[in-house]
Enzyme design. Structure first.
Site, PDB file in Angstrom:
ATOM      1  N   PHE A   1       0.843  -1.191   0.000  1.00  0.00           N
ATOM      2  CA  PHE A   1       0.000   0.000   0.000  1.00  0.00           C
ATOM      3  C   PHE A   1       0.879   1.243   0.000  1.00  0.00           C
ATOM      4  O   PHE A   1       1.764   1.407   0.841  1.00  0.00           O
ATOM      5  CB  PHE A   1      -0.922   0.026   1.223  1.00  0.00           C
ATOM      6  CG  PHE A   1      -1.860   1.202   1.223  1.00  0.00           C
ATOM      7  CD1 PHE A   1      -3.035   1.166   0.489  1.00  0.00           C
ATOM      8  CD2 PHE A   1      -1.553   2.356   1.942  1.00  0.00           C
ATOM      9  CE1 PHE A   1      -3.902   2.264   0.479  1.00  0.00           C
ATOM     10  CE2 PHE A   1      -2.402   3.455   1.937  1.00  0.00           C
ATOM     11  CZ  PHE A   1      -3.584   3.408   1.199  1.00  0.00           C
TER      12      PHE A   1
ATOM     13  N   GLY B   1       2.167   7.925  -0.711  1.00  0.00           N
ATOM     14  CA  GLY B   1       2.936   9.101  -1.119  1.00  0.00           C
ATOM     15  C   GLY B   1       3.901   8.783  -2.233  1.00  0.00           C
ATOM     16  O   GLY B   1       3.514   8.306  -3.304  1.00  0.00           O
ATOM     17  N   SER B   2       5.187   8.984  -1.981  1.00  0.00           N
ATOM     18  CA  SER B   2       6.183   8.872  -3.048  1.00  0.00           C
ATOM     19  C   SER B   2       6.350   7.455  -3.594  1.00  0.00           C
ATOM     20  O   SER B   2       6.841   7.287  -4.716  1.00  0.00           O
ATOM     21  CB  SER B   2       7.541   9.395  -2.568  1.00  0.00           C
ATOM     22  OG  SER B   2       8.000   8.662  -1.445  1.00  0.00           O
TER      23      SER B   2
ATOM     24  N   GLU C   1      12.667   2.291   3.238  1.00  0.00           N
ATOM     25  CA  GLU C   1      11.755   2.808   4.255  1.00  0.00           C
ATOM     26  C   GLU C   1      12.242   2.612   5.688  1.00  0.00           C
ATOM     27  O   GLU C   1      11.740   3.291   6.597  1.00  0.00           O
ATOM     28  CB  GLU C   1      10.379   2.138   4.092  1.00  0.00           C
ATOM     29  CG  GLU C   1       9.715   2.380   2.749  1.00  0.00           C
ATOM     30  CD  GLU C   1       9.335   3.835   2.561  1.00  0.00           C
ATOM     31  OE1 GLU C   1       8.977   4.499   3.557  1.00  0.00           O
ATOM     32  OE2 GLU C   1       9.396   4.318   1.406  1.00  0.00           O
TER      33      GLU C   1
END
Length: 248
Positions: A63, A66-67, A140
């Site tokens: 999911f 944003g970027s 991330e």
């Protein structure tokens, strides 16, 4: 693309021209020696743990809010509009690198607890999912402790619910600041820039790419108008704005 720049009849105020006033080439300061970064083996171990109960033949869904929508860390076979309940998109993470500096901090969006979020579910073929997940984790969750946590969620799509990976904000992070007043958010986003681009550019790209999936985020549209006004009127400094502090 024209439709991506209008919402409820209003034009997108934060234009590419305004973004260009803020975005400028900047050197990469490199890794922060005060932080601890994960070793290569840790990403593989974390990926294997996440996939341990997944059928080998199952594709991996991720999911994105944003970027990751327009700059995924790995090849994506399919992207569809999706809704995530229990989490919302918000500028709640303080940053001092990539799209900001220590001298001029900025803000990054993250998924924070509560509410709901319309975003994009990205499908990664089963044959590539382990290697792709490792790349996503490196992007991330490079630091230890990380600003993000990774967890399984249920993303609702037109084709039905999808079990998906999501990166969500860890409220224990020293960079978690909660929700700031819109004017303070705009003051930071209007001036922060680093070697990876500007925060204004990040906001602009997010709005435009969400709109390609028919998603109009009301909060982001209100925020972009405030950011555009500050850039257009030269109010890029944080005059009268309190420094960003972690939320206790």
């Amino acid at each position: 693309m024209t439709g991506a720049r209008r919402y409820n009849g209003r034009a997108l105020a934060l234009t590419a021209e305004l973004v260009a006033r803020v975005t400028q080439p900047m050197p990469d300061p490199g890794l922060d020696p005060a932080l601890t970064y994960r070793a290569e083996a840790e990403f593989a171990e974390l990926a294997d743990a996440l996939l341990a109960d997944e059928p080998p033949e199952a594709d991996l869904w991720v999911f994105a809010c944003g970027s990751l929508i327009w700059r995924p860390a790995c090849p994506v076979a399919e992207s569809v509009r999706a809704a995530l309940h229990g989490w919302h998109r918000v500028f709640c993470m303080k940053i001092t690198r990539w799209r900001a500096t220590k001298a001029q901090p900025g803000l990054m969006m993250a998924l924070d607890r509560g509410g709901s979020c319309n975003g994009v579910a990205c499908r990664i073929p089963a044959a590539d999912k382990r290697d792709s997940l490792i790349l996503l984790l490196k992007r991330e969750m490079s630091m230890r402790p990380s600003n993000n946590m990774v967890r399984w969620v249920e993303a609702v799509t037109a084709g039905g619910p999808r079990r998906a990976i999501a990166f969500v904000m860890d409220r224990r992070s020293v960079n978690y600041i909660g929700r700031l007043p819109p004017e303070q958010e705009a003051a930071l986003l209007a001036c922060a820039c680093g070697h990876g681009g500007s925060c204004a550019e990040y906001l602009h790209k997010t709005i435009v790419h969400l709109a390609e999936y028919g998603i109009r985020d009301r909060n982001l549209w209100r925020l972009q108008a405030l950011v555009a006004d500050r850039i257009a009127t030269g109010l890029q400094r944080q005059d009268g704005v309190q420094p960003v502090q972690p939320k206790v």
